[in-house]
Design a protein around this motif. Structure first.
Motif, PDB file in Angstrom:
ATOM      1  N   ILE A  77       0.706  -0.860  -0.082  1.00  0.00           N
ATOM      2  CA  ILE A  77       0.028   0.022   0.044  1.00  0.00           C
ATOM      3  C   ILE A  77       0.807   1.235   0.021  1.00  0.00           C
ATOM      4  CG2 ILE A  77      -1.625   1.249   1.333  1.00  0.00           C
ATOM      5  CD1 ILE A  77      -2.770  -1.326   2.528  1.00  0.00           C
ATOM      6  N   ARG A  78       0.612   1.962  -0.985  1.00  0.00           N
ATOM      7  CA  ARG A  78       1.208   3.429  -0.883  1.00  0.00           C
ATOM      8  C   ARG A  78       0.366   4.663  -0.919  1.00  0.00           C
ATOM      9  NH1 ARG A  78       6.269   5.575  -2.167  1.00  0.00           N
ATOM     10  NH2 ARG A  78       6.267   7.468  -3.161  1.00  0.00           N
ATOM     11  N   VAL A  79       0.444   5.501   0.104  1.00  0.00           N
ATOM     12  CA  VAL A  79      -0.443   6.779   0.611  1.00  0.00           C
ATOM     13  C   VAL A  79       0.098   7.765   0.557  1.00  0.00           C
ATOM     14  CG1 VAL A  79      -2.316   7.471   1.872  1.00  0.00           C
ATOM     15  CG2 VAL A  79      -2.385   5.051   1.522  1.00  0.00           C
ATOM     16  N   ILE A  80      -0.343   8.857  -0.212  1.00  0.00           N
ATOM     17  CA  ILE A  80       0.083  10.181  -0.042  1.00  0.00           C
ATOM     18  C   ILE A  80      -1.061  11.050   0.293  1.00  0.00           C
ATOM     19  CG2 ILE A  80       1.155  12.066  -0.839  1.00  0.00           C
ATOM     20  CD1 ILE A  80       2.367  10.412  -3.201  1.00  0.00           C
ATOM     21  N   TRP A  81      -1.063  11.334   1.665  1.00  0.00           N
ATOM     22  CA  TRP A  81      -2.283  11.895   2.361  1.00  0.00           C
ATOM     23  C   TRP A  81      -2.286  13.266   2.164  1.00  0.00           C
ATOM     24  CZ3 TRP A  81      -6.189   9.565   3.811  1.00  0.00           C
ATOM     25  CH2 TRP A  81      -7.304  10.194   4.544  1.00  0.00           C
ATOM     26  N   PRO A  82      -3.416  13.982   1.451  1.00  0.00           N
ATOM     27  CA  PRO A  82      -3.401  15.297   1.127  1.00  0.00           C
ATOM     28  C   PRO A  82      -3.608  16.107   2.241  1.00  0.00           C
ATOM     29  CG  PRO A  82      -5.634  13.774   0.655  1.00  0.00           C
ATOM     30  CD  PRO A  82      -4.724  12.923   1.056  1.00  0.00           C
ATOM     31  N   ALA A  83      -3.056  17.266   2.026  1.00  0.00           N
ATOM     32  CA  ALA A  83      -3.036  18.237   3.306  1.00  0.00           C
ATOM     33  C   ALA A  83      -4.560  18.799   3.463  1.00  0.00           C
ATOM     34  CB  ALA A  83      -2.367  19.419   2.859  1.00  0.00           C
TER      35      ALA A  83
END
Length: 96
Positions: A12-18
């Motif tokens: 799993i790869r997550v870039i959490w938005p601001a």
């Protein structure tokens, strides 16, 4: 708002938005989890680590506040607090 992301087999790869406001839960049975918070965000991360599920936190971005709990460094004081819960069975967590 919030999200639940889970995988039985695979990374799993997550870039959490601001702009996010809700809590996040990540779970991987077999695979690594890569989690990235945006610069300036206030993230509180709780990891259920175990014998076969380790944690690798970038010390330039996160501080371990207590065992298996991390907080983002250099957070903006007005940024909303994001609660993240990460768990897994086999693999590792990479906080970058």
């Amino acid at each position: 708002q919030g999200a639940v992301v889970a995988s039985g087999i695979g990374d799993i790869r997550v870039i959490w938005p601001a702009e996010s406001l809700g809590p996040l839960r990540l779970n991987s049975t077999v695979g690594n989890i890569h989690f990235i918070t945006p610069l300036g965000s206030q993230a509180r991360i709780s990891v259920q680590a175990g014998r076969f599920f380790g944690v690798h936190a970038d010390e330039r971005r996160y501080v371990e506040t207590e065992p298996n709990s991390y907080a983002a460094l250099d957070a903006h004081e007005n940024a909303p607090l994001i609660d993240i819960s990460i768990s897994g069975s086999f693999g590792d967590v990479y906080l970058t």
